[in-house]
Design a protein around this motif. Structure first.
Motif, PDB file in Angstrom:
ATOM      1  N   ILE A   3     -36.213 -12.332 -16.860  1.00  0.00           N
ATOM      2  CA  ILE A   3     -35.661 -12.289 -18.206  1.00  0.00           C
ATOM      3  C   ILE A   3     -34.336 -13.026 -18.229  1.00  0.00           C
ATOM      4  N   LYS A   4     -34.154 -13.872 -19.239  1.00  0.00           N
ATOM      5  CA  LYS A   4     -32.967 -14.728 -19.306  1.00  0.00           C
ATOM      6  C   LYS A   4     -31.913 -14.191 -20.264  1.00  0.00           C
ATOM      7  N   THR A   5     -32.090 -12.993 -20.799  1.00  0.00           N
ATOM      8  CA  THR A   5     -31.114 -12.442 -21.720  1.00  0.00           C
ATOM      9  C   THR A   5     -29.759 -12.285 -21.035  1.00  0.00           C
ATOM     10  N   ALA A   6     -28.716 -12.749 -21.701  1.00  0.00           N
ATOM     11  CA  ALA A   6     -27.380 -12.721 -21.109  1.00  0.00           C
ATOM     12  C   ALA A   6     -26.826 -11.303 -21.115  1.00  0.00           C
ATOM     13  N   LEU A   7     -26.125 -10.966 -20.051  1.00  0.00           N
ATOM     14  CA  LEU A   7     -25.428  -9.685 -19.958  1.00  0.00           C
ATOM     15  C   LEU A   7     -23.997  -9.852 -20.456  1.00  0.00           C
ATOM     16  N   LEU A  14     -17.649  -8.156 -13.368  1.00  0.00           N
ATOM     17  CA  LEU A  14     -17.581  -7.053 -12.404  1.00  0.00           C
ATOM     18  C   LEU A  14     -18.520  -7.298 -11.235  1.00  0.00           C
ATOM     19  N   TYR A  15     -19.739  -7.761 -11.527  1.00  0.00           N
ATOM     20  CA  TYR A  15     -20.676  -8.072 -10.450  1.00  0.00           C
ATOM     21  C   TYR A  15     -20.123  -9.175  -9.540  1.00  0.00           C
ATOM     22  N   SER A  16     -19.524 -10.197 -10.148  1.00  0.00           N
ATOM     23  CA  SER A  16     -18.954 -11.287  -9.360  1.00  0.00           C
ATOM     24  C   SER A  16     -17.811 -10.797  -8.488  1.00  0.00           C
ATOM     25  N   LEU A  17     -17.015  -9.882  -9.033  1.00  0.00           N
ATOM     26  CA  LEU A  17     -15.895  -9.331  -8.264  1.00  0.00           C
ATOM     27  C   LEU A  17     -16.404  -8.513  -7.073  1.00  0.00           C
ATOM     28  N   VAL A  18     -17.445  -7.711  -7.306  1.00  0.00           N
ATOM     29  CA  VAL A  18     -18.015  -6.912  -6.216  1.00  0.00           C
ATOM     30  C   VAL A  18     -18.594  -7.818  -5.135  1.00  0.00           C
ATOM     31  N   GLU A 344     -41.384  -0.495 -19.510  1.00  0.00           N
ATOM     32  CA  GLU A 344     -40.443  -1.607 -19.609  1.00  0.00           C
ATOM     33  C   GLU A 344     -40.254  -2.048 -21.059  1.00  0.00           C
ATOM     34  N   ALA A 345     -41.328  -1.974 -21.852  1.00  0.00           N
ATOM     35  CA  ALA A 345     -41.218  -2.368 -23.257  1.00  0.00           C
ATOM     36  C   ALA A 345     -40.289  -1.450 -24.027  1.00  0.00           C
ATOM     37  N   SER A 346     -40.152  -0.189 -23.562  1.00  0.00           N
ATOM     38  CA  SER A 346     -39.265   0.746 -24.245  1.00  0.00           C
ATOM     39  C   SER A 346     -37.794   0.486 -23.922  1.00  0.00           C
ATOM     40  N   LEU A 347     -37.521  -0.328 -22.912  1.00  0.00           N
ATOM     41  CA  LEU A 347     -36.142  -0.647 -22.534  1.00  0.00           C
ATOM     42  C   LEU A 347     -35.664  -1.872 -23.305  1.00  0.00           C
ATOM     43  N   SER A 348     -34.357  -1.984 -23.441  1.00  0.00           N
ATOM     44  CA  SER A 348     -33.798  -3.210 -24.009  1.00  0.00           C
ATOM     45  C   SER A 348     -33.930  -4.335 -22.999  1.00  0.00           C
ATOM     46  N   GLU A 349     -33.810  -5.564 -23.480  1.00  0.00           N
ATOM     47  CA  GLU A 349     -33.946  -6.704 -22.571  1.00  0.00           C
ATOM     48  C   GLU A 349     -32.837  -6.723 -21.520  1.00  0.00           C
ATOM     49  N   GLN A 350     -31.647  -6.309 -21.894  1.00  0.00           N
ATOM     50  CA  GLN A 350     -30.556  -6.255 -20.930  1.00  0.00           C
ATOM     51  C   GLN A 350     -30.803  -5.195 -19.857  1.00  0.00           C
ATOM     52  N   MET A 351     -31.287  -4.012 -20.265  1.00  0.00           N
ATOM     53  CA  MET A 351     -31.580  -2.973 -19.288  1.00  0.00           C
ATOM     54  C   MET A 351     -32.747  -3.376 -18.403  1.00  0.00           C
ATOM     55  N   ARG A 354     -31.454  -5.513 -15.735  1.00  0.00           N
ATOM     56  CA  ARG A 354     -30.761  -4.766 -14.692  1.00  0.00           C
ATOM     57  C   ARG A 354     -31.750  -4.129 -13.719  1.00  0.00           C
ATOM     58  N   VAL A 355     -32.837  -3.570 -14.262  1.00  0.00           N
ATOM     59  CA  VAL A 355     -33.854  -2.962 -13.401  1.00  0.00           C
ATOM     60  C   VAL A 355     -34.492  -4.021 -12.511  1.00  0.00           C
ATOM     61  N   ARG A 356     -34.804  -5.158 -13.078  1.00  0.00           N
ATOM     62  CA  ARG A 356     -35.387  -6.238 -12.291  1.00  0.00           C
ATOM     63  C   ARG A 356     -34.404  -6.731 -11.225  1.00  0.00           C
ATOM     64  N   ALA A 357     -33.108  -6.684 -11.534  1.00  0.00           N
ATOM     65  CA  ALA A 357     -32.103  -7.144 -10.574  1.00  0.00           C
ATOM     66  C   ALA A 357     -32.086  -6.261  -9.331  1.00  0.00           C
ATOM     67  N   ILE A 358     -32.378  -4.972  -9.493  1.00  0.00           N
ATOM     68  CA  ILE A 358     -32.426  -4.080  -8.333  1.00  0.00           C
ATOM     69  C   ILE A 358     -33.533  -4.515  -7.388  1.00  0.00           C
ATOM     70  N   PHE A 359     -34.707  -4.789  -7.940  1.00  0.00           N
ATOM     71  CA  PHE A 359     -35.807  -5.273  -7.108  1.00  0.00           C
ATOM     72  C   PHE A 359     -35.514  -6.673  -6.571  1.00  0.00           C
ATOM     73  N   GLY A 360     -34.817  -7.481  -7.388  1.00  0.00           N
ATOM     74  CA  GLY A 360     -34.449  -8.810  -6.923  1.00  0.00           C
ATOM     75  C   GLY A 360     -33.500  -8.769  -5.737  1.00  0.00           C
ATOM     76  N   ALA A 361     -32.592  -7.766  -5.713  1.00  0.00           N
ATOM     77  CA  ALA A 361     -31.676  -7.628  -4.584  1.00  0.00           C
ATOM     78  C   ALA A 361     -32.438  -7.297  -3.301  1.00  0.00           C
ATOM     79  N   MET A 362     -33.433  -6.409  -3.401  1.00  0.00           N
ATOM     80  CA  MET A 362     -34.248  -6.099  -2.223  1.00  0.00           C
ATOM     81  C   MET A 362     -35.040  -7.325  -1.781  1.00  0.00           C
ATOM     82  N   ASN A 363     -35.549  -8.079  -2.750  1.00  0.00           N
ATOM     83  CA  ASN A 363     -36.292  -9.294  -2.422  1.00  0.00           C
ATOM     84  C   ASN A 363     -35.381 -10.334  -1.778  1.00  0.00           C
TER      85      ASN A 363
END
Length: 447
Positions: A3-7, A14-18, A344-351, A354-363
């Protein structure tokens, strides 16, 4: 991908700082480990091979520069060494020329890919009637010959066949900027290797096991970053020359930090494009079905294994990355399954992002671990996996004056031209000081 929706900008900051803080903390641990007396600096500027640091990037850049000289001497050398009737073949004896071997095997390996591309394009377009001269121009274009990047024949032929190539406005300025950036990258990597022994430390598992978890994770990550930088600098130098010839060569690889899917993980865009065009996309189609995707990935990595040279490490690397590509499709199909898709459809695109980013970090860490096998060693990869997933914190780097670690294997160095920073033991009776090198050699100093 994804998903390309901007955060929100504050969240991204904050993510960049971490991320920056984590890299700085890991880098601090690596710097302390690199400055430990256990490390011997006499091999840092020696041959870049195996677990030794060495000026690998400068050598990689020097390769294309030495390539023209090697190419000019290759023909006469072959002519002189070719056996004549009634005469034995002239064979030179002496120490092996590493650069000549690298150039020969590099040129031969890429020649196989170029000739295959020419043959496949000739079969696919019999009406175009390519000539032998087209093949010779394609294969022996000097900037690409030894180290690539590889261009498929159709792209190369279309670009060199332009009657009056036109350079876009500002193109020369961008070429100069790319050349300057390559020089800066070479100097920066050389300075970096003077302070961070990212290729040396993994060669001694006992020493590496004493690193903190953060430093060990940073060490694994930096090994992949190093290989990406090496490829980016090498292809950046070659591409600069090719762009002066009005060619549009494949771009350097994508930064390892920006990767989170196996489909975009490659250190050579040219070989990736070649494999996708003739194998992966040809068999897998749109890559939306499980069985065709499995056949496409198996065929792709089988050809890659043959090209790299079959051996246990290449087999393991191919199997792991083949599994990674297929596992991504399986997870995607699972996410499209009714209940999960409804959640997933019940979540906003931004959320959802974020969920996909968690799996992306493991990947992302799976990508690091699967490729660390080939870029470093299986033993070091096992150590990193055990430490980060099972056992946890190391013992820390400690140095006790007067104590020599005899069983360390770090830096088996035959180039003892200066007194190294080894461990020192003093003979109280004679005053003799013995510097115990970490490969079994010793240098004695008598005051």
């Amino acid at each position: 991908m994804g998903i390309k929706t901007a955060l929100p900008a504050a969240e991204v900051g904050l993510y960049s700082l971490v991320l920056s803080g984590a890299l700085a903390y890991a880098g601090r641990g690596l710097l302390e480990a690199s400055q430990a007396p256990l490390l011997d600096v006499c091999c840092v500027w020696g041959p870049g091979r195996g677990g030794h640091n060495g000026p690998v990037v400068p050598a990689a850049v020097a390769g294309p520069l030495c390539g023209p000289l090697y190419g000019l001497t290759l023909g006469p050398a072959l002519a002189l060494s070719w056996p004549r009737p009634g005469q034995p073949c002239l064979i030179q004896t002496g120490p092996s020329n590493l650069l000549a071997e690298v150039l020969f095997h590099g040129g031969s390996g890429f020649t196989v890919l170029r000739c295959t591309s020419f043959a496949l394009e000739s079969c696919a377009h019999p009406d175009r009637r390519y000539s032998l001269a087209d093949l010779l121009k394609y294969n022996f274009y000097l900037p690409f010959f030894f180290f690539g990047p590889i261009m498929t024949f159709d792209r190369f032929h279309a670009q060199v066949s332009q009657v009056e190539p036109v350079r876009r406005e500002g193109e020369l300025w961008r070429i100069r900027a790319q050349a300057g950036l390559s020089v800066v990258a070479i100097v920066a990597v050389d300075i970096f290797f003077h302070f961070f022994y990212i290729l040396t430390i993994p060669s001694d598992l006992k020493f590496a096991n004493r690193l903190p978890d953060s430093a060990l994770a940073g060490l694994a990550y930096s090994n992949l970053v190093y290989d990406w930088v090496k490829a980016a600098v090498l292809f950046g130098v070659v591409n600069t020359v090719a762009r002066l010839d009005h060619l549009d060569p494949p771009q350097p690889p994508k930064c390892i930090t920006a990767l989170y899917v196996f489909a975009e993980t490659h250190f050579d865009r040219g070989i990736n494009d070649w494999l996708c065009k003739y194998v992966y996309d040809h068999i897998g189609g749109k890559h939306s079905s499980v069985i065709p995707e499995l056949g496409a990935t198996v065929a792709t990595f089988a050809i890659t294994t043959l090209w790299l040279g079959p051996c246990d490490i290449v087999y393991l690397w191919s199997c792991l990355n083949c599994f990674g590509l297929n596992f991504e499709l399986w997870v995607q199909k699972l996410a499209e399954w009714g209940p999960l898709a409804h959640i997933e459809a019940s979540l906003s695109e931004q959320m959802s992002r974020r969920v996909r980013a968690i799996f992306g970090a493991m990947n992302f860490w799976a990508i690091i671990m699967y490729n660390l096998v080939s870029l470093n060693s299986l033993e070091f990869t096992e150590l990193v996996a055990q430490r980060l997933l099972l056992r946890g914190e190391g013992q820390g780097i400690q140095y006790v004056p007067g104590v020599s670690v005899e069983d360390s294997d770090l830096l088996k160095c035959p180039y003892c031209t200066t007194v190294p920073q080894g461990l020192i033991r003093e003979n109280q009776s004679s005053g003799e000081r013995t510097v115990t090198g970490l490969g079994g050699w010793r240098c004695s100093q008598t005051p």
